[in-house]
Design a protein around this motif. Structure first.
Motif, PDB file in Angstrom:
ATOM      1  N   ASN A 115       7.588   7.133   4.385  1.00  0.00           N
ATOM      2  CA  ASN A 115       6.606   6.072   4.621  1.00  0.00           C
ATOM      3  C   ASN A 115       6.353   5.259   3.357  1.00  0.00           C
ATOM      4  O   ASN A 115       6.222   4.028   3.413  1.00  0.00           O
ATOM      5  N   GLN A 116       6.308   5.927   2.212  1.00  0.00           N
ATOM      6  CA  GLN A 116       6.110   5.223   0.947  1.00  0.00           C
ATOM      7  C   GLN A 116       7.289   4.296   0.649  1.00  0.00           C
ATOM      8  O   GLN A 116       7.116   3.147   0.213  1.00  0.00           O
ATOM      9  N   GLN A 117       8.506   4.779   0.916  1.00  0.00           N
ATOM     10  CA  GLN A 117       9.691   3.946   0.693  1.00  0.00           C
ATOM     11  C   GLN A 117       9.712   2.758   1.654  1.00  0.00           C
ATOM     12  O   GLN A 117      10.091   1.646   1.264  1.00  0.00           O
ATOM     13  N   LEU A 118       9.294   2.986   2.898  1.00  0.00           N
ATOM     14  CA  LEU A 118       9.234   1.886   3.864  1.00  0.00           C
ATOM     15  C   LEU A 118       8.239   0.817   3.423  1.00  0.00           C
ATOM     16  O   LEU A 118       8.495  -0.383   3.576  1.00  0.00           O
ATOM     17  N   ARG A 119       7.097   1.247   2.879  1.00  0.00           N
ATOM     18  CA  ARG A 119       6.105   0.287   2.386  1.00  0.00           C
ATOM     19  C   ARG A 119       6.695  -0.588   1.278  1.00  0.00           C
ATOM     20  O   ARG A 119       6.519  -1.813   1.271  1.00  0.00           O
ATOM     21  N   GLU A 120       7.387   0.049   0.338  1.00  0.00           N
ATOM     22  CA  GLU A 120       7.956  -0.693  -0.786  1.00  0.00           C
ATOM     23  C   GLU A 120       9.047  -1.656  -0.309  1.00  0.00           C
ATOM     24  O   GLU A 120       9.085  -2.824  -0.734  1.00  0.00           O
ATOM     25  N   VAL A 121       9.908  -1.170   0.574  1.00  0.00           N
ATOM     26  CA  VAL A 121      10.989  -2.031   1.077  1.00  0.00           C
ATOM     27  C   VAL A 121      10.427  -3.171   1.912  1.00  0.00           C
ATOM     28  O   VAL A 121      10.931  -4.301   1.867  1.00  0.00           O
ATOM     29  N   SER A 122       9.371  -2.901   2.677  1.00  0.00           N
ATOM     30  CA  SER A 122       8.754  -3.938   3.503  1.00  0.00           C
ATOM     31  C   SER A 122       8.188  -5.062   2.632  1.00  0.00           C
ATOM     32  O   SER A 122       8.337  -6.250   2.952  1.00  0.00           O
ATOM     33  N   VAL A 123       7.536  -4.699   1.527  1.00  0.00           N
ATOM     34  CA  VAL A 123       6.985  -5.706   0.608  1.00  0.00           C
ATOM     35  C   VAL A 123       8.111  -6.540  -0.005  1.00  0.00           C
ATOM     36  O   VAL A 123       8.019  -7.773  -0.101  1.00  0.00           O
ATOM     37  N   THR A 197       5.748   5.640  11.313  1.00  0.00           N
ATOM     38  CA  THR A 197       5.751   6.865  10.508  1.00  0.00           C
ATOM     39  C   THR A 197       4.337   7.243  10.071  1.00  0.00           C
ATOM     40  O   THR A 197       4.022   8.425   9.918  1.00  0.00           O
ATOM     41  N   ALA A 198       3.464   6.238   9.874  1.00  0.00           N
ATOM     42  CA  ALA A 198       2.064   6.527   9.552  1.00  0.00           C
ATOM     43  C   ALA A 198       1.398   7.253  10.724  1.00  0.00           C
ATOM     44  O   ALA A 198       0.593   8.182  10.522  1.00  0.00           O
ATOM     45  N   ALA A 199       1.732   6.832  11.961  1.00  0.00           N
ATOM     46  CA  ALA A 199       1.196   7.519  13.145  1.00  0.00           C
ATOM     47  C   ALA A 199       1.724   8.950  13.229  1.00  0.00           C
ATOM     48  O   ALA A 199       0.983   9.876  13.616  1.00  0.00           O
ATOM     49  N   ALA A 200       3.003   9.156  12.863  1.00  0.00           N
ATOM     50  CA  ALA A 200       3.564  10.512  12.856  1.00  0.00           C
ATOM     51  C   ALA A 200       2.871  11.380  11.805  1.00  0.00           C
ATOM     52  O   ALA A 200       2.614  12.574  12.039  1.00  0.00           O
ATOM     53  N   LYS A 201       2.557  10.787  10.657  1.00  0.00           N
ATOM     54  CA  LYS A 201       1.805  11.526   9.635  1.00  0.00           C
ATOM     55  C   LYS A 201       0.438  11.949  10.160  1.00  0.00           C
ATOM     56  O   LYS A 201      -0.007  13.083   9.935  1.00  0.00           O
TER      57      LYS A 201
END
Length: 299
Positions: A115-123, A197-201
């Motif tokens: 999820n952290q990697q997705l946030r960075e890539v999304s930005v 993925t945030a919902a899965a967390k």
């Protein structure tokens, strides 16, 4: 501005250009909204529990307009405090509660990092898309500047500059469509799976909360047996906590498996479509440049 077209503020050509830009922007936003709703509804329709839900069927088959009330200030404030409480609870559980199941512990660690990697890539994707849109906007400035120069030059240079301005305007449309497709197929895809993925967390932390409640019920049962007081009530609480924990564990395994399968398929499909669109726009861009060179040579 469109209302000022007949007042002399905008020329007929400028009015047509602004109108086309607004229509293209509206179409891109409409496609984006439809695609987001389509992904969400397909996700619900493929879910084993939701696909048979009566309310979901009514929502899909309802033909009149739906009037949805937005949240009032009190509900927004309660939601904000609930978010703070949930975040604090997650931090506490993550540092104090050890999961007894190695599978869920590995899934939790994976989802946190993913999820952290997705946030960075999304930005980063949003920044790239913004730069692509700025590039398309620069073509507008170049095209307009060339037209202004052409209006004060002689006939020979005027036709050349006008032709070049038209070519840049066509390239601008191509770049705008490319930016819209990148936003739809890549940036929105990353944002969607970031939320997914945030919902899965959240699901795993709810299971961890059930585990903490189950362990607490076991301690209370041991204490009740030691004191020989309220043993039946403690046994009932322990039994309910055990059932809730096992039920949520079974649901979580199935949900995580479905999410992984859907995530891989959705990302692969979006990337394949993005590559096809980029190749298509690249060919169109090259063809426009070739045509512009041929037109200039024939002058």
């Amino acid at each position: 501005k469109l209302g000022e077209a007949d007042s002399g503020v905008l020329t007929k050509e400028e009015y047509t250009k602004v109108k086309q830009e607004l229509e293209a922007e509206y179409l891109a936003i409409f496609k984006k909204t439809v695609a987001q709703h389509e992904v969400f509804l397909q996700r619900l329709a493929s879910h084993p529990a939701m696909k048979n839900d009566r309310n979901f069927h009514v929502f899909l088959e309802f033909e009149s307009e739906l009037n949805v009330r937005g949240k009032n200030k009190k509900e927004k404030l309660v939601g904000m405090f609930s978010t703070f409480q949930k975040t604090g609870d997650e931090l506490l559980l993550g540092s104090t509660q050890k999961d007894v199941d190695e599978f869920f512990e590995q899934e939790k660690n994976f989802l946190l990092a993913y999820n952290q990697q997705l946030r960075e890539v999304s930005v980063k994707s949003m920044k790239v898309n913004s730069a692509q849109k700025c590039l398309a906007d620069n073509y507008i400035k170049l095209s307009s500047s060339l037209l202004n120069i052409a209006s004060v030059e002689g006939p020979g240079l005027e036709s050349f500059l006008t032709k070049l301005s038209d070519s840049l305007e066509k390239i601008r449309r191509c770049e705008s469509r490319l930016a819209a497709d990148q936003d739809l197929k890549l940036t929105d895809c990353l944002k969607y799976h970031c939320l997914d993925t945030a919902a899965a967390k959240d699901l795993l932390f709810r299971r961890l909360r059930c585990l903490a409640n189950y362990e607490k019920a076991n301690k209370e049962l041991d204490l009740a047996r030691t004191r020989n007081k309220d043993v039946a009530a403690a046994e009932n609480r322990q039994s309910e906590a055990c059932k809730a924990f096992e039920r949520l564990s079974t649901t979580a395994r199935a949900e995580l498996a479905m999410q992984k399968k859907g995530r891989v398929e959705h990302v692969r499909r979006n990337l394949e479509q993005l590559v096809e669109l980029e190749v298509k726009h690249g060919k169109a861009h090259s063809q426009l440049l070739r045509q512009a060179i041929c037109d200039i040579k024939e002058m």
